[in-house]
Design an enzyme around this catalytic site. Structure first.
Site, PDB file in Angstrom:
ATOM      1  N   THR A  33     -11.451   8.819   4.733  1.00 53.91           N
ATOM      2  CA  THR A  33     -12.088   7.798   5.568  1.00 53.91           C
ATOM      3  C   THR A  33     -11.051   6.800   6.050  1.00 53.91           C
ATOM      4  OG1 THR A  33     -14.186   8.058   4.436  1.00 53.91           O
ATOM      5  CG2 THR A  33     -13.826   5.954   5.549  1.00 53.91           C
ATOM      6  N   SER A  63       5.384   1.084   9.013  1.00 56.88           N
ATOM      7  CA  SER A  63       4.461   0.475   8.071  1.00 56.88           C
ATOM      8  C   SER A  63       3.995  -0.891   8.569  1.00 56.88           C
ATOM      9  CB  SER A  63       5.200   0.320   6.744  1.00 56.88           C
ATOM     10  OG  SER A  63       4.329  -0.156   5.771  1.00 56.88           O
ATOM     11  N   GLY A  64       2.754  -1.244   8.266  1.00 58.56           N
ATOM     12  CA  GLY A  64       2.207  -2.509   8.740  1.00 58.56           C
ATOM     13  C   GLY A  64       2.832  -3.738   8.106  1.00 58.56           C
ATOM     14  N   HIS A  65       3.041  -3.663   6.790  1.00 61.73           N
ATOM     15  CA  HIS A  65       3.409  -4.897   6.093  1.00 61.73           C
ATOM     16  C   HIS A  65       4.859  -5.316   6.295  1.00 61.73           C
ATOM     17  CE1 HIS A  65       5.639  -3.502   2.410  1.00 61.73           C
ATOM     18  NE2 HIS A  65       5.244  -2.353   2.911  1.00 61.73           N
ATOM     19  N   THR A  83       5.607   5.380   2.803  1.00 65.92           N
ATOM     20  CA  THR A  83       5.830   6.403   1.777  1.00 65.92           C
ATOM     21  C   THR A  83       4.979   7.626   2.079  1.00 65.92           C
ATOM     22  OG1 THR A  83       6.505   4.846   0.071  1.00 65.92           O
ATOM     23  CG2 THR A  83       5.608   6.934  -0.686  1.00 65.92           C
ATOM     24  N   CYS A 100      19.753  -4.402 -12.300  1.00 67.64           N
ATOM     25  CA  CYS A 100      19.787  -4.749 -13.719  1.00 67.64           C
ATOM     26  C   CYS A 100      18.386  -4.947 -14.271  1.00 67.64           C
ATOM     27  CB  CYS A 100      20.597  -6.025 -13.908  1.00 67.64           C
ATOM     28  SG  CYS A 100      20.998  -6.379 -15.601  1.00 67.64           S
ATOM     29  N   ASN A 104      17.277  -0.126   4.777  1.00 66.38           N
ATOM     30  CA  ASN A 104      16.515  -1.236   4.212  1.00 66.38           C
ATOM     31  C   ASN A 104      17.349  -2.233   3.429  1.00 66.38           C
ATOM     32  OD1 ASN A 104      16.600   1.225   2.577  1.00 66.38           O
ATOM     33  ND2 ASN A 104      15.591  -0.005   1.036  1.00 66.38           N
ATOM     34  N   GLN A 127      12.032  -0.244   8.816  1.00 70.97           N
ATOM     35  CA  GLN A 127      12.687  -1.534   9.047  1.00 70.97           C
ATOM     36  C   GLN A 127      12.964  -1.772  10.538  1.00 70.97           C
ATOM     37  OE1 GLN A 127      13.044  -3.768   6.731  1.00 70.97           O
ATOM     38  NE2 GLN A 127      12.876  -2.594   4.848  1.00 70.97           N
TER      39      GLN A 127
END
Lengths: 143, 412
Positions: free
Chosen positions: B250, B209-211, B76, B336, B161, B189
């Site tokens: 940092t 992204s890492g995760h 993001t 939903c 995704n 992805q």
């Protein structure tokens, strides 16, 4: 968001699933009232059918539901509550009672509203088929 | 052998952090805890060395120079930095004016691309939202057709995704280089699962992204091309001037170490893993479509990631389907739960009918998915669909030969 035990129970063991015939058959049966509310694009369609005896009492009720677990539970519960009630008495069922009984979270209140709407639609259909007055002084539903 | 329950088939949402990644990270919590920006002592040097190793590991995965990798908090942030940073840097008019330049994206992008693009619209840029074909793919031809003399940026995901469909990114990259337009791709992805070479594929900016690739959450990267052409960005986070001034703050040394290790593992294991997952995905899709009527796999048949299957089951609703397969963690095309009552905008963009868009599951496999789990998932889904269809008024209408999409529903 976890479902309440009652919702899970209705989902796994729905009460009174079914109908009193195909859509064209029930359309011609004067003792059956059919309510279909919702729309596929909204993710909920509820179909409720009531079978009314000569004393104006709901003898049997059946449902079918395309919707989430809460919608299925709301319509399943509605059929349980409808059996044995007079039409006027059935009109007094409120969505808030369904919310309370099933412990529905705020995002699922619309499921209970749909169940109440389907009850009213089924009764209206029965009354229309039998040339009865629309309502006997039951207050309008507050959503 | 019966699989251990519950089964995790939601690897497109996030993945388990590989234990080898965790092991690499552990020393950087309370032994090697220096700030990589501390230039005057061994604690700082040690941290800096670890960050630079991770940068090399990340660069090696995508065929980049390590200097072209900027660490961020995840995709993001990378998307925001790339889209807003490039648009503002290459704007044709100053802030506060209109006609600042043209940006091309697509309607089925992730919100982390759509929302920055919508902000650009409010800030004086023109944005074209391309509509994918029924196969979910954005082609170079579609992009060429949308290009204008004032186009400054194209931002398109590499793989979707929800669907796993693959856009024609290398061809789009070549087109962008021809026209001197910056190409950003959200490759969240894609990277780690598919071979990537930013030179060959003509990428200027790329988020990942890492995760999503067996690394930790909260860390990601942005590839920023340094030559031919050199891509410049206006920073979003100003401060200590870290990451060549493009991302102050940092460094998340521990996370970055894990990210680097995850990149290295993906590079080593990708080829084998890809084939294994593709086999499993095909088995899953074949098992479902052969046993369930009115069941379709969404998106292009072949141009898809090996690990994502998006399957629609007619006349049952997605959330109730997930409730019926409670030992299987996956995600539903239905929104939903968010109370919006809107079916997936991604499936809608493909022209999938509302009733099918409400009835889809995204099943995403990962490094630890097994054949036994796939078998279990097929059985569980078949059983749940049957259960729900006994209750579905739409299924009855379909069986009576009535076209459900032609009925005038009274939406409330």
């Amino acid at each position: 968001m976890a479902y309440s035990d009652k919702v899970v129970d209705h989902y796994q063991h729905p009460r009174n699933v079914g109908s009193f015939g195909t859509s064209s058959e029930v359309a011609t049966r004067a003792d059956v009232g059919v309510g279909i509310v919702g729309a596929p694009e909204c993710g909920d369609v509820m179909q409720l059918q009531i079978k009314v005896n000569e004393h104006g009492v709901i003898e049997d009720a059946k449902f079918k539901c395309f919707g989430c677990g809460s919608a299925i539970a709301s319509s399943s519960l509605a059929t349980e509550w409808l059996k044995g009630r007079s039409l006027d008495d059935a009109m007094s069922i409120k969505n808030t009672q369904i919310v309370e009984e099933l412990s529905l979270p705020p995002v699922k209140i619309h499921c209970s509203v749909l169940a109440e709407d389907s009850i009213r639609a089924a009764i209206a259909d029965y009354r229309k088929k039998n040339g009865l007055a629309a309502e006997s002084a039951a207050p309008a539903a507050a959503h | 052998m019966a699989p251990k329950l519950p089964i995790y088939f939601d690897n497109a949402a996030t993945t388990r952090c590989d234990p080898r990644v965790v092991e690499a990270m552990l020393p950087y919590f309370s032994e090697k805890y220096g700030n990589s920006a501390s230039r005057n002592h061994s604690f700082g040097w040690e941290a800096e060395d670890a960050v630079e190793l991770a940068r090399e590991q990340a660069a090696a995965l995508i065929g980049a120079n390590p200097k072209e990798v900027i660490f961020t908090s995840g995709s993001t942030e990378s998307n925001n930095l790339a889209i807003k940073g490039a648009a503002n840097m290459y704007a044709k008019a100053p802030a506060g004016q209109t006609g600042r330049g043209h940006v091309i994206t697509a309607t089925h992008e992730h919100k982390a691309v759509l929302d920055p693009c919508k902000r650009l619209q409010r800030e004086g840029f023109d944005v074209t939202f391309l509509e994918p074909g029924a196969d979910g793919i954005i082609t170079a031809e579609m992009v060429a057709g949308a290009m204008r003399p004032d186009t400054i940026l194209v931002t398109l995901m590499w793989a979707n995704n929800e669907l796993g469909t693959i856009n024609e990114i290398p061809q789009i990259g070549a087109l962008c280089h021809q026209r001197d337009v910056v190409l950003h791709t959200d490759a969240t992805q894609w990277v780690g699962k598919m071979p990537t070479d930013v030179e060959r594929d003509c990428i200027d900016l790329m988020s990942w992204s890492g995760h999503k690739m067996y690394g930790p959450k909260g860390v990601g990267a942005l590839y920023v091309r340094r030559r031919k052409p050199r891509v410049r960005l206006e920073a979003i986070l100003d401060g200590g001037g870290h990451e060549r001034g493009m991302r102050s703050g940092t460094m998340n040394v521990t996370g970055i170490v894990g990210f680097g290790k995850a990149c290295e593992l993906c590079r080593q294991e990708m080829e084998h893993e890809r084939e294994r997952l593709l086999k499993l995905r095909r088995k899953l899709e074949a098992g479902l479509t052969s046993r369930i009527e009115v069941c379709q796999v969404n998106g292009h048949a072949d141009k898809r990631l090996p690990n994502i299957a998006n399957v629609s089951f007619g006349f049952v609703e997605g959330e109730s389907l997930m409730m019926g397969v409670k030992d299987l963690a996956c995600s539903s095309g239905s929104a939903c739960t968010s109370a919006s009552l809107e079916p997936s905008y991604v499936l809608k963009a493909l022209g999938v009918g509302d009733e099918l868009a409400h009835s889809s599951l995204r099943l995403s496999l990962g490094r630890w998915s097994t054949e036994e789990e796939v078998d279990f998932a097929i059985e569980a889904i078949v059983k749940a669909v049957e259960h729900l269809r006994t209750m579905s008024p739409l299924w009855d209408l379909h069986k009576e030969g009535i076209d459900v999409s032609k009925i005038q529903w009274q939406a409330h």
